[in-house]
Design a protein around this motif. Structure first.
Motif, mmCIF file in Angstrom:
data_model
loop_
_atom_site.group_PDB
_atom_site.id
_atom_site.type_symbol
_atom_site.label_atom_id
_atom_site.label_comp_id
_atom_site.label_asym_id
_atom_site.label_seq_id
_atom_site.Cartn_x
_atom_site.Cartn_y
_atom_site.Cartn_z
ATOM 1 N N LEU A 62 0.072 11.742 -8.977
ATOM 2 C CA LEU A 62 -0.653 10.790 -9.613
ATOM 3 C C LEU A 62 -1.888 10.916 -8.687
ATOM 4 O O LEU A 62 -1.852 10.681 -7.695
ATOM 5 C CB LEU A 62 -0.184 9.493 -9.524
ATOM 6 C CG LEU A 62 1.171 9.146 -10.332
ATOM 7 C CD1 LEU A 62 1.445 7.659 -9.966
ATOM 8 C CD2 LEU A 62 0.713 9.316 -11.862
ATOM 9 N N ASN A 63 -2.842 11.298 -9.412
ATOM 10 C CA ASN A 63 -4.329 11.291 -8.591
ATOM 11 C C ASN A 63 -5.059 10.192 -8.315
ATOM 12 O O ASN A 63 -4.440 9.072 -8.946
ATOM 13 C CB ASN A 63 -5.379 12.433 -9.269
ATOM 14 C CG ASN A 63 -5.677 11.901 -10.496
ATOM 15 O OD1 ASN A 63 -5.714 10.859 -11.078
ATOM 16 N ND2 ASN A 63 -5.913 12.923 -11.484
ATOM 17 N N GLY A 64 -6.122 9.848 -7.768
ATOM 18 C CA GLY A 64 -6.736 8.543 -7.338
ATOM 19 C C GLY A 64 -7.318 7.942 -8.620
ATOM 20 O O GLY A 64 -7.013 6.706 -8.825
ATOM 21 N N ALA A 65 -7.534 8.661 -9.636
ATOM 22 C CA ALA A 65 -8.128 7.949 -11.100
ATOM 23 C C ALA A 65 -6.834 7.549 -11.639
ATOM 24 O O ALA A 65 -6.987 6.379 -12.272
ATOM 25 C CB ALA A 65 -8.634 9.074 -12.073
ATOM 26 N N ALA A 66 -5.657 8.104 -11.723
ATOM 27 C CA ALA A 66 -4.430 7.673 -12.339
ATOM 28 C C ALA A 66 -4.083 6.575 -11.657
ATOM 29 O O ALA A 66 -3.496 5.276 -12.491
ATOM 30 C CB ALA A 66 -3.637 8.690 -12.380
ATOM 31 N N LEU A 67 -4.010 6.306 -10.394
ATOM 32 C CA LEU A 67 -3.500 5.102 -9.728
ATOM 33 C C LEU A 67 -4.376 3.771 -10.058
ATOM 34 O O LEU A 67 -3.984 2.851 -10.228
ATOM 35 C CB LEU A 67 -3.556 5.360 -8.148
ATOM 36 C CG LEU A 67 -2.796 6.493 -7.695
ATOM 37 C CD1 LEU A 67 -3.051 6.714 -6.272
ATOM 38 C CD2 LEU A 67 -1.197 5.902 -7.561
ATOM 39 N N ALA A 68 -5.920 4.211 -9.943
ATOM 40 C CA ALA A 68 -6.768 3.151 -10.272
ATOM 41 C C ALA A 68 -6.554 2.769 -11.835
ATOM 42 O O ALA A 68 -6.729 1.517 -12.206
ATOM 43 C CB ALA A 68 -8.008 3.370 -10.191
ATOM 44 N N ASN A 69 -6.316 3.678 -12.825
ATOM 45 C CA ASN A 69 -6.185 3.305 -14.199
ATOM 46 C C ASN A 69 -5.102 2.393 -14.315
ATOM 47 O O ASN A 69 -5.013 1.614 -15.483
ATOM 48 C CB ASN A 69 -6.398 4.474 -15.008
ATOM 49 C CG ASN A 69 -7.584 5.285 -15.106
ATOM 50 O OD1 ASN A 69 -8.563 4.589 -14.856
ATOM 51 N ND2 ASN A 69 -7.600 6.455 -15.570
ATOM 52 N N ALA A 70 -4.056 2.581 -13.609
ATOM 53 C CA ALA A 70 -2.742 1.913 -14.070
ATOM 54 C C ALA A 70 -2.586 0.853 -13.013
ATOM 55 O O ALA A 70 -1.590 0.063 -13.010
ATOM 56 C CB ALA A 70 -1.636 2.730 -13.734
ATOM 57 N N SER A 71 -3.827 0.406 -12.362
ATOM 58 C CA SER A 71 -3.847 -0.827 -11.425
ATOM 59 C C SER A 71 -2.475 -0.932 -10.528
ATOM 60 O O SER A 71 -1.969 -1.678 -10.041
ATOM 61 C CB SER A 71 -3.702 -1.984 -12.035
ATOM 62 O OG SER A 71 -4.781 -2.265 -12.936
ATOM 63 N N ILE A 72 -2.480 0.389 -9.855
ATOM 64 C CA ILE A 72 -1.281 0.464 -8.902
ATOM 65 C C ILE A 72 -1.827 0.329 -7.465
ATOM 66 O O ILE A 72 -2.859 1.132 -7.062
ATOM 67 C CB ILE A 72 -0.844 1.966 -8.662
ATOM 68 C CG1 ILE A 72 0.138 2.434 -10.095
ATOM 69 C CG2 ILE A 72 0.290 2.252 -7.773
ATOM 70 C CD1 ILE A 72 0.527 3.509 -10.223
ATOM 71 N N ARG A 73 -1.720 -0.920 -6.999
ATOM 72 C CA ARG A 73 -2.329 -1.477 -5.819
ATOM 73 C C ARG A 73 -1.315 -1.297 -4.437
ATOM 74 O O ARG A 73 -1.901 -1.402 -3.540
ATOM 75 C CB ARG A 73 -2.942 -2.676 -5.910
ATOM 76 C CG ARG A 73 -3.713 -2.917 -7.053
ATOM 77 C CD ARG A 73 -4.240 -4.372 -7.538
ATOM 78 N NE ARG A 73 -5.448 -4.291 -8.318
ATOM 79 C CZ ARG A 73 -6.634 -4.474 -8.127
ATOM 80 N NH1 ARG A 73 -6.722 -4.527 -6.804
ATOM 81 N NH2 ARG A 73 -7.505 -4.276 -8.686
ATOM 82 N N THR A 74 -0.195 -1.218 -4.669
ATOM 83 C CA THR A 74 0.767 -1.428 -3.568
ATOM 84 C C THR A 74 1.808 -0.281 -4.013
ATOM 85 O O THR A 74 2.007 0.027 -5.025
ATOM 86 C CB THR A 74 1.620 -2.716 -3.699
ATOM 87 O OG1 THR A 74 2.289 -2.853 -4.677
ATOM 88 C CG2 THR A 74 0.804 -3.936 -3.501
ATOM 89 N N VAL A 137 -4.990 2.786 -0.357
ATOM 90 C CA VAL A 137 -6.400 2.473 -0.371
ATOM 91 C C VAL A 137 -7.209 3.874 -0.479
ATOM 92 O O VAL A 137 -6.906 4.802 0.642
ATOM 93 C CB VAL A 137 -7.007 1.887 0.758
ATOM 94 C CG1 VAL A 137 -8.418 1.574 0.810
ATOM 95 C CG2 VAL A 137 -6.271 0.409 0.580
ATOM 96 N N ASP A 138 -8.308 4.325 -1.339
ATOM 97 C CA ASP A 138 -8.914 5.432 -1.285
ATOM 98 C C ASP A 138 -8.126 6.915 -1.235
ATOM 99 O O ASP A 138 -8.277 7.525 -0.224
ATOM 100 C CB ASP A 138 -10.088 5.383 -0.055
ATOM 101 C CG ASP A 138 -11.064 6.542 -0.285
ATOM 102 O OD1 ASP A 138 -11.540 6.652 -1.375
ATOM 103 O OD2 ASP A 138 -11.383 7.342 0.707
ATOM 104 N N LEU A 139 -7.107 6.971 -1.910
ATOM 105 C CA LEU A 139 -6.214 7.806 -2.278
ATOM 106 C C LEU A 139 -6.849 9.159 -3.037
ATOM 107 O O LEU A 139 -7.370 8.947 -4.043
ATOM 108 C CB LEU A 139 -4.897 7.474 -2.653
ATOM 109 C CG LEU A 139 -3.930 6.677 -1.479
ATOM 110 C CD1 LEU A 139 -2.656 6.812 -2.104
ATOM 111 C CD2 LEU A 139 -4.218 7.416 -0.156
ATOM 112 N N ASP A 140 -6.588 10.108 -2.471
ATOM 113 C CA ASP A 140 -6.592 11.518 -3.486
ATOM 114 C C ASP A 140 -5.598 11.748 -4.426
ATOM 115 O O ASP A 140 -5.880 11.988 -5.692
ATOM 116 C CB ASP A 140 -7.071 12.753 -2.584
ATOM 117 C CG ASP A 140 -7.150 14.026 -3.483
ATOM 118 O OD1 ASP A 140 -8.046 13.958 -4.168
ATOM 119 O OD2 ASP A 140 -6.209 14.868 -3.729
ATOM 120 N N ARG A 141 -4.323 11.556 -4.015
ATOM 121 C CA ARG A 141 -3.063 11.632 -4.787
ATOM 122 C C ARG A 141 -1.907 11.027 -4.123
ATOM 123 O O ARG A 141 -2.051 10.844 -2.873
ATOM 124 C CB ARG A 141 -3.079 13.307 -5.445
ATOM 125 C CG ARG A 141 -2.480 14.122 -4.306
ATOM 126 C CD ARG A 141 -2.875 15.513 -4.704
ATOM 127 N NE ARG A 141 -2.005 16.499 -3.607
ATOM 128 C CZ ARG A 141 -2.582 16.884 -2.559
ATOM 129 N NH1 ARG A 141 -3.846 16.680 -2.324
ATOM 130 N NH2 ARG A 141 -2.186 17.610 -1.631
#
Length: 761
Positions: A62-74, A137-141
């Motif tokens: 999962l790249n950074g955009a996919a994490l943000a789009n799915a509201s993956i925060r933890t 926080v601020d992940l590439d993937r």
């Protein structure tokens, strides 16, 4: 290893590299692509960059955009997207969690027990899960590998590996600010600065600060499971000459909460019901007559009811604190001839305390204060080389962990003269390994992969366990104290060594269809029980556990690359399984010990699919089966062969994303549903109904609007929007103290998030 020296030396090298760099603008600058087909995903699961669809292992990225789009925060949120991944909040400290992949799970968190699933940050092995909530926080993937990892990764694991990769500095000056507000008084601010310092040298700094109020309250109205967190990370990357790239990073995190939501789940059967807990309640009421004990049974049963699902009847003040720092130095040197030398140096240190009420009642059945102080040094050396048809890697790994762990418990305050029970140990874990792996395309489209590793793990504890200040560690040669002699401190040490290996074959049937077959062996090292008391057997060592896995899989991209469909099926032969049990001792205090008493087989599969219906509409889904059964499980408590595994048999997810251009910028709506089948959180509990969680699903929603004119985005999000009540973890003390307790999962949360970007970030 001196942290200041490490940072100072690397910083000097990197900052001085600009003038001598033979390459201009060597730092990457991300350029998002627009396409109607599924996007290519590059992973480093085998230590080199490869297209996800060409890697013959079960891996999800999962790249950074996919994490943000799915509201993956933890970290816990990752299981909503990845089949057969199961993550549980710790049942005694909200700062930590348990991880399971394909049924392989660490069921306790002491320094003396290694995890079944390895966690890595920027290639550096992280042995403990405490304080990792801010790792996203601020992940590439994020890459999640399923199955034994025995020949490449820094440590042997039986279940798999989760790798977090932070974003590297780029060659563009920029910054961003992200502000979030939500229910439960939640607020969070993330700031990012990216600065090129010289040709080929860049710095990226990330800071986070946030809080939320308690999800629940104790009987006195105090917050439970609230959070106050801070996180800071800096990454310095540069080119040194024309052949060397170095990345230096470090982070600091600090978290505190008001304590765990430990809900009283029920009492044991027997005479009297509730056992020792019932007698304690009667003693606190000042009457131990039969009638008073009968009344105490009803009193305890009433505590299973609370004002709210997230509230408890506990009265002892709870708190959890974590503070830690990590640093890593990753150096890659091009030696010429297609050969690369890589060094990954790591330093980690943390301190944590957790304490409070672990029965969820006003009766003083069990209160606990836990503490850990840990320092881990690691070094991994890799030599990589190859050509179009043959690639190889050989390496060495070493790790040295030193720590102190203690658990001070007040058990049955009015009737137990052995209080407090203090489990106290100094721990040292040293590990070394040599490994090699190669893959060979022996015919066009056909590849063979083979790998081997030999690991040696030295485990040592120095025990100072006491009850009421009296040493309860039997002296050498003594079976039980008293009547035999005790010895504090006493040292226990042992070395465990095992080989592990992998062999696979894969074939590229067409440009878009690849299949593979693989057999691998994973190893999780043994250790010592540190929570023993009185009996020699409660301090006994436990042996390594071994998994041999047989896997077949296929990776496909169909319908002109509009559909990606990957599938893997596996069979695990699992032996010498490490399992924790809680047993009473002659001194009156229960002891939690790890044994090797089980053999099992696990069958299962995973499927993952992404369908790009159009440029604006994407569907995705996954499903996983973990069918685990014990072949034999006999330990100190009897025959447990019929027990369940403490993971769900089925997991599944489905998601949809719709985008639409507007006059302001792109608007998007995403929905994600995660479902899991019934799970017995503590399969050894005599009354399973008290610690069982039935099947449930969680729905997450996120809507975003890009404001192109202001280089900003506004988002509305909701997690568990249906407000499902479910249990995350549990502890069974039914046999030892007469009761069980459970820990609820997170409630419905929602909020608004605003992001503003400046420059080229």
């Amino acid at each position: 290893m001196n942290r200041i020296a490490l940072f100072g030396t690397a910083s000097t090298l990197l900052l001085g590299a600009g003038a001598s760099s033979a390459q201009q603008g060597t730092l990457p600058s991300a350029q998002p692509a627009v396409s109607d087909t599924v996007e290519d995903i590059v992973v480093t699961a085998r230590k080199v960059s490869e297209n996800l669809q060409s890697v013959p292992v079960a891996v999800t990225a999962l790249n950074g955009a996919a994490l943000a789009n799915a509201s993956i925060r933890t970290t816990n949120d990752l299981q909503s997207q990845i089949p057969n991944l199961y993550i549980q909040k710790s049942s005694n400290d909200p700062q930590a969690f348990y991880v399971a992949i394909r049924g392989q799970k660490q069921d306790d968190l002491p320094l003396t027990l290694d995890p079944s699933v390895g966690i890595y940050i920027n290639g550096m092995y992280v042995p403990r899960t405490y304080g990792l909530a801010s790792a996203l926080v601020d992940l590439d993937r994020v890459e999640v590998l399923r199955g034994p990892q025995g020949t490449l990764y820094g440590r042997n694991t039986t279940g798999g590996a989760i790798s977090f990769f932070g974003k590297d500095p780029t060659d563009k000056l920029g910054a961003s600010v992200d502000v979030t507000g939500g229910n439960y008084g939640a607020w969070n601010v993330v700031g990012i600065l990216n600065a090129p310092l010289a040709d080929g040298v860049g710095l990226r700094i990330v800071g986070q600060r946030g809080e939320h109020d308690g999800y629940g309250h104790d009987a006195l109205g105090r917050d439970l499971d609230d959070e106050d967190s801070s996180y800071l990370r800096a990454t310095l990357k540069g080119q040194i000459g024309s052949r060397i790239t170095a990345t230096l990073w470090g982070d600091y995190s600090k978290n505190k909460t008001g304590g765990l939501i430990a809900k009283f789940a029920g009492i044991s059967q027997g005479s009297p019901p509730g056992g020792a807990a019932t007698v304690e309640a009667a003693a606190e009421n000042g009457d131990l007559s039969d009638a008073a004990i009968g009344a105490a049974v009803g009193q305890l049963q009433s505590y299973t009811h609370t004002n709210g699902f997230y509230d408890t009847n506990g009265t002892a003040r709870g708190a959890s604190r974590y503070e830690g720092e990590k640093a890593g130095l990753d150096v890659k040197a091009d030696l010429g001839g297609g050969i690369t030398l890589r060094s990954i140096t790591g330093y980690q240190h943390f301190r944590r305390t957790a304490g409070g009420d672990l029965d969820g009642t006003p009766v003083n059945i069990l209160t606990s204060l836990l503490g850990t102080y840990d320092r881990y040094l690691s070094e991994e050396i890799q030599l990589l080389g190859g050509n179009k048809r043959f690639n190889w890697v050989v390496g060495l790994y070493g790790g040295d962990e030193r720590g102190k762990e203690y658990s001070v418990n007040t058990i049955l305050a009015d009737i137990n003269p052995g209080n407090p029970n203090d489990f106290d140990a100094f721990v040292r874990n040293r590990s070394g390994a040599v490994f090699a792996q190669a893959n060979w395309e022996f015919i066009d489209g056909w590849r063979l992969t083979g790998g081997a590793r030999y690991s040696s793990d030295r485990r040592e504890i120095i025990s100072l366990n006491t009850n009421a200040g009296v040493c309860v560690v039997p002296a050498p040669g003594v079976e039980s104290t008293p009547p035999g002699d005790s010895q504090c401190p006493r040292t226990f040490k042992k070395t465990f060594s095992k080989p592990s290996w992998l062999a696979s074959i894969d074939h590229q049937f067409t440009r878009d269809i690849m299949g593979y077959a693989k057999v691998s062996r994973g190893y999780r090292t043994g250790g010592f029980n540190y929570r023993g008391a009185n009996e020699e057997e409660t301090f006994a060592s436990f042996q390594p556990e071994i998994v041999t896995e047989y896997e077949v899989g296929a990776k496909t991209e169909l319908f002109d690359r509009h559909l990606r469909f990957n599938v893997a099926a596996y069979h695990d032969d699992y032996r010498d399984i490490q399992r924790s049990i809680t047993v009473p001792t002659s001194g009156g205090a229960p002891a939690t010990i790890v044994t090797n008493a089980a053999k099992a087989r696990i069958n299962g599969f995973e499927t993952e699919a992404t369908l790009r219906v159009s440029h604006q509409f994407t569907l995705n889904g996954s499903a996983g089966l973990t069918d685990a059964k014990y072949k034999k499980f006999v330990d100190l408590t009897g025959d447990r062969s019929g027990e369940h595994f403490d993971v769900p048999k089925w997991t599944a997810s489905a998601g949809a994303r719709l985008t639409q251009p507007t006059r302001w910028g792109e608007a998007a709506l995403q929905a994600d549903l995660h479902w899991q089948s019934k799970v017995y959180l503590v399969p050894s509990a005599p009354t399973l109904s008290q610690v069982a969680q039935s099947e449930y699903g969680l729905l997450d929603l996120r809507a975003t609007l890009d404001l192109d004119r202001w280089n900003a985005q506004i988002a509305l999000f909701g997690k568990n929007v249906a407000g499902k009540h479910y249990l995350a973890s549990a502890i069974s003390l039914e046999s030892a103290l007469g009761y069980n307790y459970v820990v609820p999962g997170e409630p419905r949360t929602f909020g608004i998030e605003i992001t503003k970007r400046f420059g080229g970030i």
